[in-house]
Each structure stands twice: as structure tokens, then as C-alpha cells.
Design a protein around this motif. Structure first.
Motif, short mmCIF file in Angstrom:
data_model
loop_
_atom_site.label_atom_id
_atom_site.label_comp_id
_atom_site.label_asym_id
_atom_site.label_seq_id
_atom_site.Cartn_x
_atom_site.Cartn_y
_atom_site.Cartn_z
N TYR A 34 7.13 25.26 4.01
CA TYR A 34 6.24 25.37 5.17
C TYR A 34 6.27 24.09 6.02
N ASN A 35 7.44 23.40 5.96
CA ASN A 35 7.66 22.20 6.77
C ASN A 35 6.59 21.13 6.51
N ALA A 36 6.35 20.87 5.24
CA ALA A 36 5.39 19.84 4.86
C ALA A 36 5.88 18.47 5.32
N SER A 37 4.93 17.55 5.48
CA SER A 37 5.25 16.19 5.91
C SER A 37 5.89 15.42 4.76
N PRO A 38 7.11 14.88 4.96
CA PRO A 38 7.75 14.09 3.90
C PRO A 38 6.89 12.89 3.50
N GLU A 39 6.26 12.26 4.48
CA GLU A 39 5.44 11.07 4.21
C GLU A 39 4.21 11.44 3.37
N LEU A 40 3.58 12.57 3.71
CA LEU A 40 2.39 12.99 2.97
C LEU A 40 2.74 13.38 1.54
N GLU A 41 3.83 14.15 1.38
CA GLU A 41 4.23 14.56 0.03
C GLU A 41 4.61 13.34 -0.82
N PRO A 52 0.83 -1.22 0.00
CA PRO A 52 0.00 0.00 0.00
C PRO A 52 0.85 1.26 0.00
N VAL A 53 0.22 2.37 -0.33
CA VAL A 53 0.95 3.62 -0.45
C VAL A 53 1.59 4.04 0.87
N GLY A 54 0.92 3.79 1.98
CA GLY A 54 1.48 4.18 3.28
C GLY A 54 2.78 3.47 3.58
N GLU A 55 2.86 2.20 3.23
CA GLU A 55 4.09 1.44 3.47
C GLU A 55 5.21 1.94 2.57
N ALA A 56 4.89 2.22 1.31
CA ALA A 56 5.91 2.73 0.39
C ALA A 56 6.42 4.10 0.82
N ALA A 57 5.52 4.93 1.32
CA ALA A 57 5.89 6.29 1.70
C ALA A 57 6.85 6.31 2.90
N LYS A 58 6.81 5.28 3.73
CA LYS A 58 7.69 5.24 4.90
C LYS A 58 9.16 5.22 4.49
N SER A 64 3.48 10.30 -0.43
CA SER A 64 2.25 9.56 -0.72
C SER A 64 1.52 10.16 -1.92
N GLN A 65 1.43 11.49 -1.96
CA GLN A 65 0.75 12.15 -3.06
C GLN A 65 1.46 11.92 -4.39
N LEU A 66 2.78 11.95 -4.36
CA LEU A 66 3.54 11.72 -5.58
C LEU A 66 3.45 10.26 -6.02
N LEU A 67 3.48 9.36 -5.08
CA LEU A 67 3.36 7.94 -5.41
C LEU A 67 2.02 7.64 -6.07
N ILE A 68 0.97 8.21 -5.54
CA ILE A 68 -0.36 8.01 -6.12
C ILE A 68 -0.41 8.55 -7.54
N ASP A 83 5.79 18.93 -12.55
CA ASP A 83 5.05 20.04 -11.94
C ASP A 83 4.64 19.70 -10.51
N LEU A 84 4.24 18.45 -10.29
CA LEU A 84 3.85 18.03 -8.94
C LEU A 84 5.03 18.06 -7.98
N VAL A 85 6.21 17.69 -8.49
CA VAL A 85 7.41 17.76 -7.65
C VAL A 85 7.70 19.21 -7.26
N ARG A 86 7.55 20.11 -8.22
CA ARG A 86 7.79 21.53 -7.92
C ARG A 86 6.80 22.05 -6.87
N GLU A 87 5.56 21.59 -6.95
CA GLU A 87 4.57 21.99 -5.95
C GLU A 87 4.96 21.45 -4.58
N SER A 88 5.44 20.22 -4.54
CA SER A 88 5.86 19.64 -3.26
C SER A 88 7.07 20.37 -2.71
N ARG A 89 7.95 20.80 -3.59
CA ARG A 89 9.13 21.55 -3.13
C ARG A 89 8.72 22.90 -2.56
N SER A 90 7.72 23.51 -3.14
CA SER A 90 7.20 24.77 -2.59
C SER A 90 6.57 24.55 -1.24
#
Length: 343
Positions: free
Chosen positions: A317-324, A244-250, A326-330, A306-313
């Protein structure tokens, strides 16, 4: 007496441009130096600062000026304690803050403490927050004859047009694989034999760093490679629907947000190359990326970039590495062909 172009030949063009302009008394008050992560921008800027601060520059084999290496200014540079050189870089927030740029402004208008000139390095100008950028503009708009600003920018990372327009730009290219490999081998040879990475590790580090040698050295000596391999395997398994995506994101969380985004960006760039029949830079991902390229239009790769650039932006703001991650993996998983149901 040192010449940065001898140690890092790929810096030669940008280095000689400064030497030439200095000899003609045409050096601008602000230079914007653009290059990939780990290509040697900071080393180049330190060499330029050394030349500008040196009391009696010597001549290199080519006849151009280099820091003498033995005057008081050069001794202070070598000790890392020259009071007329200041470096401003991102801190814990990943951004260069307005307080740092205000300190730069104060430094710029003050008299040199021990020499005839001052140098301020902003590493990285592409990570100025908006207030810091506006504060820097005031200094750029009112240049002083005894201060030089060196602004370092990573390729592909935006700098405000108002800042760019007030600087002269220089680009530092990536070295060839041979140049990068030679530099990397020379640096590793300086280490104790027990701590030297093997040739295979060096080659893989240089490949994953996109030929940026200083980044490759960090990879070879740190824990990036095993963490990257674990993240890549999790990526492959997720794409096949095995985890699952959660396991991959870890696995990407363990790698850290900056390195995770670097990986996703390099895979997306390779996908774009594969989509138009080009060769990928990461041979370990070639089969998977080739399969995806054959089953998707080229614009999907650019959508991922483009999605990577959005995640870098968002990282500002100290975004969660796991959440970012997960979104890219999906988003990557959506590139897999959908299985047709049997009629």
C-alpha cells in the motif's frame, strides 16, 4: 543449443525434473517454482519456456532434451519477441494486478500464434493481489493442453493455498558459495575491464545476497553496497544511542523499502542463529548480533522477523520507507539491555 544447468548448476535438479516429465508426457499445466530472491528462478523459467516452444529440441550431453537454439521459435525467444510467451510481473504498485491476470486468461484460451504451445510466466505469484489471485484460480481450474503456466514464488512469501494446491511445486536451492562465486566471476569477466568490480566487492556482494548470485551481481554493479554500509553504520550508532531514530531512518530511506526490509530480515535471521549458538551470515554485524543474542531470549529474533513481514505487507500500500524503518529500528533498540540506575 543451451543447457541452463551447465550455466547454473544449482538449477540442475529442477531443470532435469521438467526434462523428465516432458519426456514422459507428464508435464503439469502449472508449476509453482520456489526459491530465494536472486537465485535464478526467472532464468530457469525462460529456459523451460524455450524448451516447450522449440520446434525440434536437441539432446544435451546427458541425453535430455534442450532447446535447439536455431529454429524459428528459438530465434524469436533469443530476440525476446516470441508472441506465445507472456510474462506478468509486479508493476509500479509492487503487485501483479487483476488486469494482468485477465490478459493472461485471454492469452491462455487463444490459439498459439506461431508455434504449437504457449507459456505464461507469473513473476511473482506471491505478489498477486486478492482479485488477481481469484482470477488466476479460474485459469488454473480449467487447464488447457496447449498452455503451461510457470508461477515464480520467493521463499518465505505466501501464496494462496488454493493456488498452491492446483500446481506442482519445484524448489530451486541456493548454490554453494563456490558455485555462486564462479557464476558471478564469469558474468563480471564479460564486462569491460574498467567497469569490473574487484574481488572484495564480489565477495561482499555474494555474502550480503545470501549466496543468491543474480542478486549479488545487482549489488556489485549498483549502488547498494555504499548505501547499505551507510545504513548499517546508522543502525549501529542508533543502537548505541548516538543518533536519534529519525536520523538513522534517513539512511534506510535512501536505500529504499525493499532493500531495507531485506537487510532487517537478514539481521533478524542472523540474530535467531546467534541465539542458538549458530554462525551469522553477515560477519560485519557479528559482534552486535552476538551481544544482543546474549542479552535476549531467542523468541525476540522471531518477533523481529514477524515485524519485517508486517512491513512487507504494508509495502503493498505504498508505505513510507522512512516510517517503516523507524518502527523497525525502535523494535531493535528495545533489545538493548537497560542501564541500571545507581542505588
Amino acid at each position: 543449443m543451451t543447457d541452463i544447468a551447465q550455466e547454473m548448476p544449482w538449477l540442475a535438479r529442477a531443470w532435469s525434473a521438467v526434462q523428465s516429465r516432458l519426456a514422459q508426457d507428464r508435464l503439469p499445466h502449472a508449476l509453482l517454482v520456489v526459491g530465494e530472491r536472486g537465485v535464478g528462478k526467472r532464468a530457469w523459467a525462460q529456459a523451460v519456456a524455450g524448451l516447450l516452444l522449440c520446434e525440434a529440441p536437441a539432446k544435451s550431453e546427458s541425453g535430455a532434451a534442450v532447446a535447439c537454439g536455431h529454429c524459428k521459435q528459438c530465434e524469436l525467444m533469443a530476440a525476446g519477441s516470441h508472441p506465445d510467451l507472456r510474462v506478468y510481473a509486479p508493476e509500479k504498485s509492487r503487485m501483479v494486478k487483476v488486469d494482468q491476470i485477465r490478459a493472461l486468461s485471454t492469452f491462455a484460451v487463444a490459439s498459439p500464434q506461431v508455434g504449437h504451445h504457449k507459456v505464461a510466466i507469473v513473476d511473482r505469484a506471491d505478489q498477486l493481489n486478492i482479485n488477481a489471485a481469484n482470477a488466476l484460480l479460474k485459469t488454473l481450474e480449467e487447464p488447457l493442453p496447449d498452455v503451461t503456466l510457470l508461477l515464480l514464488q520467493e521463499s518465505g512469501r505466501p501464496v494462496l493455498p488454493t493456488i498452491r494446491s492446483r500446481c506442482q511445486a519445484l524448489t530451486i536451492p541456493l548454490p554453494t558459495a563456490e558455485q555462486g562465486g564462479q557464476w558471478l566471476a564469469a558474468r563480471v569477466a564479460e564486462l569491460d575491464e574498467a567497469g569490473r568490480p574487484g574481488a572484495e566487492t564480489l565477495a561482499k556482494s555474494l555474502m550480503l545476497a545470501g549466496n543468491a548470485p543474480r542478486l549479488a551481481l545487482d549489488y556489485a554493479l549498483g549502488d547498494f553496497l555504499p548505501l547499505r554500509d551507510k545504513a548499517f553504520e546508522a543502525f549501529r550508532q542508533f543502537m548505541k544511542g548516538q543518533i536519534p531514530v529519525g536520523e538513522a531512518a534517513k539512511s534506510f530511506k535512501a536505500l529504499g523499502l525493499d532493500d531495507s526490509l531485506w537487510l532487517f530480515e537478514s539481521w533478524a535471521a542472523d540474530l535467531a542463529r546467534a541465539s542458538v549458538g549458530g554462525a551469522v551470515s553477515d560477519p560485519e554485524a557479528a559482534d552486535m548480533l552476538g551481544y544482543l543474542a546474549n542479552n535476549n531470549p531467542p523468541w525476540r529474533a522471531h518477533q523481529l522477523l514477524d515485524l519485517v513481514r508486517e512491513s512487507r505487507s504494508a509495502a503493498v500500500y505504498n508505505a513510507s520507507p522512512e516510517l517503516e524503518a523507524s518502527q523497525l529500528l525502535i523494535a531493535w533498540r528495545e533489545l538493548m539491555p537497560r542501564k541500571r540506575k545507581a542505588s
